[in-house]
Design an enzyme around this catalytic site. Structure first.
Site, PDB file in Angstrom:
ATOM      1  N   HIS A  89       0.818  -1.126   0.101  1.00 20.57           N
ATOM      2  CA  HIS A  89       0.074   0.119   0.004  1.00 20.57           C
ATOM      3  C   HIS A  89       0.869   1.379   0.041  1.00 20.57           C
ATOM      4  CE1 HIS A  89      -2.776   3.174   1.061  1.00 20.57           C
ATOM      5  NE2 HIS A  89      -2.368   3.356   2.366  1.00 20.57           N
ATOM      6  N   ASP A 118       6.108  22.124 -26.060  1.00 22.54           N
ATOM      7  CA  ASP A 118       6.022  20.796 -25.615  1.00 22.54           C
ATOM      8  C   ASP A 118       7.150  20.956 -24.487  1.00 22.54           C
ATOM      9  OD1 ASP A 118       6.310  18.160 -25.212  1.00 22.54           O
ATOM     10  OD2 ASP A 118       5.272  17.722 -27.139  1.00 22.54           O
ATOM     11  N   TRP A 154       6.982   0.255   3.991  1.00 22.61           N
ATOM     12  CA  TRP A 154       7.556   0.887   2.918  1.00 22.61           C
ATOM     13  C   TRP A 154       9.013   1.448   3.172  1.00 22.61           C
ATOM     14  CZ3 TRP A 154       8.738   5.925   1.510  1.00 22.61           C
ATOM     15  CH2 TRP A 154       8.550   6.846   2.274  1.00 22.61           C
ATOM     16  N   SER A 182      12.651   6.487 -13.877  1.00 20.07           N
ATOM     17  CA  SER A 182      11.573   7.328 -14.365  1.00 20.07           C
ATOM     18  C   SER A 182      11.499   8.490 -13.733  1.00 20.07           C
ATOM     19  CB  SER A 182      10.402   6.422 -14.352  1.00 20.07           C
ATOM     20  OG  SER A 182       9.324   7.257 -14.551  1.00 20.07           O
ATOM     21  N   SER A 183      11.536   8.804 -12.514  1.00 19.08           N
ATOM     22  CA  SER A 183      11.142  10.170 -11.744  1.00 19.08           C
ATOM     23  C   SER A 183      12.409  10.970 -11.868  1.00 19.08           C
ATOM     24  CB  SER A 183      11.274   9.880 -10.241  1.00 19.08           C
ATOM     25  OG  SER A 183      10.378   9.055  -9.791  1.00 19.08           O
ATOM     26  N   HIS A 266      13.398  12.077   3.739  1.00 22.05           N
ATOM     27  CA  HIS A 266      12.429  13.436   4.200  1.00 22.05           C
ATOM     28  C   HIS A 266      12.369  14.279   3.142  1.00 22.05           C
ATOM     29  CE1 HIS A 266      10.103  15.293   7.098  1.00 22.05           C
ATOM     30  NE2 HIS A 266      10.434  16.482   6.498  1.00 22.05           N
ATOM     31  N   GLU A 268      11.776  13.496   0.122  1.00 25.55           N
ATOM     32  CA  GLU A 268      10.972  12.687  -0.743  1.00 25.55           C
ATOM     33  C   GLU A 268       9.451  13.313  -0.203  1.00 25.55           C
ATOM     34  OE1 GLU A 268      10.438  10.883  -3.115  1.00 25.55           O
ATOM     35  OE2 GLU A 268       8.367  10.058  -2.873  1.00 25.55           O
ATOM     36  N   TYR A 270       8.580  16.079   0.987  1.00 26.46           N
ATOM     37  CA  TYR A 270       8.368  17.406   0.202  1.00 26.46           C
ATOM     38  C   TYR A 270       8.260  17.256  -1.220  1.00 26.46           C
ATOM     39  CZ  TYR A 270       9.098  18.977   4.821  1.00 26.46           C
ATOM     40  OH  TYR A 270       8.928  19.056   6.302  1.00 26.46           O
ATOM     41  N   SER A 281      -2.094  27.152  -4.749  1.00 27.44           N
ATOM     42  CA  SER A 281      -1.829  28.487  -4.769  1.00 27.44           C
ATOM     43  C   SER A 281      -2.156  28.889  -6.132  1.00 27.44           C
ATOM     44  CB  SER A 281      -0.379  28.743  -4.723  1.00 27.44           C
ATOM     45  OG  SER A 281       0.254  28.303  -3.639  1.00 27.44           O
ATOM     46  N   HIS A 315      14.727  13.279  12.462  1.00 24.79           N
ATOM     47  CA  HIS A 315      13.470  13.241  13.395  1.00 24.79           C
ATOM     48  C   HIS A 315      12.873  11.919  13.097  1.00 24.79           C
ATOM     49  CE1 HIS A 315      11.190  15.689  10.145  1.00 24.79           C
ATOM     50  NE2 HIS A 315      11.109  14.434   9.728  1.00 24.79           N
ATOM     51  N   HIS A 316      12.841  11.356  12.114  1.00 25.02           N
ATOM     52  CA  HIS A 316      12.145   9.918  11.969  1.00 25.02           C
ATOM     53  C   HIS A 316      13.085   8.961  12.889  1.00 25.02           C
ATOM     54  CE1 HIS A 316       9.840  10.973   8.564  1.00 25.02           C
ATOM     55  NE2 HIS A 316      11.272  11.958   8.114  1.00 25.02           N
ATOM     56  N   THR A 341       5.975  26.962   6.171  1.00 19.67           N
ATOM     57  CA  THR A 341       4.769  26.480   6.062  1.00 19.67           C
ATOM     58  C   THR A 341       3.910  27.579   6.231  1.00 19.67           C
ATOM     59  OG1 THR A 341       5.841  24.322   6.241  1.00 19.67           O
ATOM     60  CG2 THR A 341       3.411  24.562   5.997  1.00 19.67           C
ATOM     61  N   LYS A 344       2.950  29.915   4.179  1.00 16.95           N
ATOM     62  CA  LYS A 344       2.261  29.462   3.028  1.00 16.95           C
ATOM     63  C   LYS A 344       0.518  29.891   3.479  1.00 16.95           C
ATOM     64  CE  LYS A 344       5.163  27.075   0.127  1.00 16.95           C
ATOM     65  NZ  LYS A 344       4.553  27.769  -1.166  1.00 16.95           N
ATOM     66  N   ARG A 463       1.404   0.722  15.154  1.00 19.97           N
ATOM     67  CA  ARG A 463       0.928   0.820  13.853  1.00 19.97           C
ATOM     68  C   ARG A 463       1.768  -0.579  13.206  1.00 19.97           C
ATOM     69  NH1 ARG A 463       5.614   4.590  10.612  1.00 19.97           N
ATOM     70  NH2 ARG A 463       4.708   3.817   8.777  1.00 19.97           N
TER      71      ARG A 463
END
Lengths: 544, 185
Positions: A89, A118, A154, A182-183, A266, A268, A270, A281, A315-316, A341, A344, A463
């Site tokens: 998932h 293009d 994951w 690809s990315s 991390h 990732e 963002y 926006s 922080h993870h 943030t 924003k 979890r």
């Protein structure tokens, strides 16, 4: 073939008659047209349809999880399969649904918003899309392999993903490599397009925020996807070639895996939210009929979030045994992210303030984004407090937090973008009443699913566990009901998109009356080839 | 599509080359992080690893004003039918004093095996101040089925050990090692 652009280009752009003799050769028909296409709009459509498919598959996996957690005890699946479901998932949603959806939106809208004919590298664009079906077919095929699919979450922490991993892990590594390439190729293309193909007269600070946030996101991708590739390569070597990068027995260090992973992971996070900021926006000023408040501060805030994202990874890992100094450093640097943030969110609210607001479906999703993303941001601040994190770590509180920023965050912004630009893609407005139903079912479903998880998490429910003790039963039942409500209402979304591609109220070129950006100057549906003669950009047009 | 302007095409190529350079740099950086991480940890002792070589005794007076509790924990990793034990669960020492503790290895399996005990120190700040004069952890152990072996650990906590550390835990985990091909028989 749902939302196809019209088969053949409207004869637009007379200027290329001189040099473009071979430019308008007929595209191949049928399936090959889609395999061979180099058109940014068709590739954008492919990306979006692919990510919709992945969203539904990943959603089914989520519903397996929620069905098992509907009641305490083991009813439907075995713990081994439950672990495979949580892992798949997460992987499918992150790499298969959210990221390709944003790349698809970038493909469609970046050239239109900067007045380019293009993407800069159309063939590369085709290649980077067609890598994705390969990657995810590989990944999904692991479900049918002996030993089952990856089952380590994951985040694939070593040694769960090396020493104790199922044999299919090598396929998982390969599929991540392919999706990563690809990315990366997509990011290179987007950077090259934005930096070089802007309409004459358009400066960097004239670009829409969607283009800005994507430019910054593309740089993040270039910076961290190679690190992910490096990490999975090290895993591959540990598993198959006897190295000991993450094996303490051979002098390696499993904690180093977490450092490397989150150094990628991390930023990732963002990568999955900055384009969402850009979309919101763009949408909020349109329906508030006011220019965006604080355009320049939005750009700088996005850039600062991107830079800060490289300094917060640990922080993870507050509970791995970091020294006190590191706990403090990562706690404060994480809290610092709340400042840009906050800028924003303030700007969005200030844009709404005294606006003449109308609540089209795109706007409903955008406003829900602002409110619910902010809730996710606040629970993120709670998690940033290192001493408190020792209590929250690996509980459902974390699950609630990142689902609030990803589902009503990233996913809602994608929905908003689809409702906002569907008329440009198909030439028709989406069915209004059904869209509103979709919105309200989704927003109620999301909150029913994820809000109770805050409470079960604070009460200590861990979890990634298929069973739980009895005191969590009520919260979990509510979550499961909400999840099925949210999941089923996405079928309505599929119906709406399909109906919109087939017909509906005709949309004019300028679909929304508050819309100002360049894409609204081309007809709806946008012809296959647009801006072959670059438009002269006049800053007054988009009055930032 | 219109014929691309050659200038634009050149700029695009330049952008692509630049991004590819960054890309290659970041891929190399990911691998460079591994030795950097090791060096960083060695200098700071942050991951609780102790030196892999025997260190010399720092002579000098023992700081008898302080007493630190040394705890020993032993465990064997899954799949290795060995037992690692010590009679000394904990010992109270003064910084500067050298102490000897005995560990015993037993192979409970039916095959000849090679294993190594890998140390880890908690709190990790203490790792830099734990000096080992002799340790079985410096080399692999090779045991026949049923064989039992005693091995000593001689250690010293140096006097620079931070004042706030009252207890140091030393964990040894047994990991199976690849057997060298030449040493078979």
């Amino acid at each position: 073939m749902a939302s196809l652009p019209p088969k053949h280009p409207v004869q637009q752009g007379t200027a290329d008659a001189a040099g473009g003799a071979d430019a308008h050769h007929h595209p191949p028909k049928g399936l090959l047209r889609w395999v061979l296409t180099t058109n940014h709009k068709e590739i954008g459509t492919l990306y979006l349809l692919f990510s919709l498919l992945m969203f539904l598959i990943g959603g089914v996996f989520a519903l397996v999880i929620r069905a098992e957690l509907f009641q305490p005890g083991l009813q439907l699946v075995q713990p081994e399969f439950f672990n495979q479901m949580t892992t798949m998932h997460g992987l499918i949603m992150v790499f298969g649904a959210v990221m390709p959806a944003f790349v698809g939106l970038a493909n469609w809208m970046v050239p239109l918003q900067i007045g380019a004919p293009d993407m800069a590298l159309p063939r590369l664009n085709n290649f980077s899309f067609w890598l994705l079906p390969v990657a995810f077919t590989l990944l999904l095929s692991t479900l049918f392999m002996p030993g089952g699919a990856p089952n380590f979450g994951w985040t694939f922490y070593a040694p769960l993903s090396t020493t104790y991993a199922p044999p299919s892990t090598t396929f998982f590594i390969l599929s991540l490599h392919i999706a990563g390439i690809s990315s990366i190729l997509g990011a290179i293309n987007i950077i090259a397009t934005i930096l070089n193909l802007r309409a004459p007269g358009m400066r960097m600070m004239d670009m829409t925020l969607f283009v800005w946030t994507w430019l910054i996101t593309a740089f993040l991708l270039i910076a961290v996807m190679p690190v992910l590739a490096g990490v999975v390569t090290m895993m591959l070597m540990d598993i198959n070639f006897g190295t000991s990068f993450f094996n303490a027995g051979g002098g390696g260090d499993p904690v180093m895996f977490q450092h490397l992973f989150w150094f990628f992971g991390h930023p990732e996070v963002y990568i999955m939210i900055l384009p969402a900021f850009g979309i919101v926006s763009v949408i909020i000023p349109t329906f508030a009929r006011k220019p965006l408040f604080g355009y320049a501060s939005m750009v700088y805030a996005t850039a600062s979030i991107a830079i800060l994202s490289f300094m917060v990874w640990a922080h993870h890992m507050f509970v791995v045994g970091l020294p006190l100094v590191a706990e403090l450093f990562f706690m404060y640097s994480t809290m610092l992210i709340a400042v840009p943030t906050g800028v924003k969110v303030f700007n969005w609210v200030a844009t709404l303030f005294r606006g003449s607001i109308s609540y089209e479906p795109a706007m409903l999703f955008a406003i829900a984004f602002v409110i619910l993303f902010t809730i996710g941001g606040f629970s993120g601040l709670m998690l940033a407090i290192s001493p408190a994190d020792f209590q929250y770590h690996d509980t459902y509180f974390v699950v609630a937090h990142f689902h609030y920023v990803l589902v009503p965050g990233a996913i809602f912004s994608i929905m908003a973008a689809v409702y906002y630009w569907l008329p440009k893609w198909t030439g028709h407005y989406p069915h209004l009443r059904l869209s509103q139903w979709h919105f309200w079912l989704s927003v109620i479903g999301v909150n029913l699913t994820f809000f109770p998880m805050h409470f079960s998490g604070l009460a200590g429910m861990p979890r990634r566990i298929p069973d739980y003790s009895l005191q969590f039963a009520d919260f979990n039942m509510v979550s499961s009901i909400g999840a099925f409500m949210f999941g089923l209402s996405q079928l309505l979304f599929v119906v709406i998109v399909f109906m919109c591609a087939r017909g509906g109220e005709k949309a004019p070129a300028k679909t929304w009356d508050g819309a100002v950006d360049l894409e609204w100057t081309v007809p709806s549906p946008a012809p296959l080839h647009t801006f072959e003669t670059p438009p002269q950009y006049r800053p007054a047009e988009a009055d930032h | 599509m219109a014929t691309p302007n050659p200038d634009t095409q050149r700029n695009v190529n330049r952008t692509v080359i630049k991004t590819l350079v960054v890309l290659a740099g970041m891929f190399a950086f990911a691998f460079a992080l591994v030795p950097l991480y090791d060096v960083f940890c060695q200098v700071t002792g942050l991951n609780g690893k102790t030196s892999a070589k025997a260190q010399s005794l720092v002579s000098g007076d023992v700081d008898s004003s302080r007493t630190v509790t040394m705890q020993f924990i032993t465990r064997s990793s899954a799949g290795l039918p060995w037992r690692l034990e010590t009679q000394t669960r904990q010992v109270r020492v003064h910084p500067g004093q050298s102490t000897e503790v005995h560990f015993s290895f037993t192979n409970l399996g039916k095959e000849v095996d090679v294993a190594r005990a890998v140390p880890s120190v908690t709190p990790s700040e203490a790792a830099l101040h734990l000096r080992k004069l002799a340790c079985f952890c410096f080399q692999n152990q090779r045991l026949r089925p049923g064989e039992k072996m005693e091995a000593p650990l001689v250690f010293q906590l140096d006097k620079q050990l931070p004042e706030d550390i009252r207890t140091v835990t030393l964990v040894y985990t047994l990991y199976p090692q690849e057997m060298e091909v030449s040493s078979s028989g």
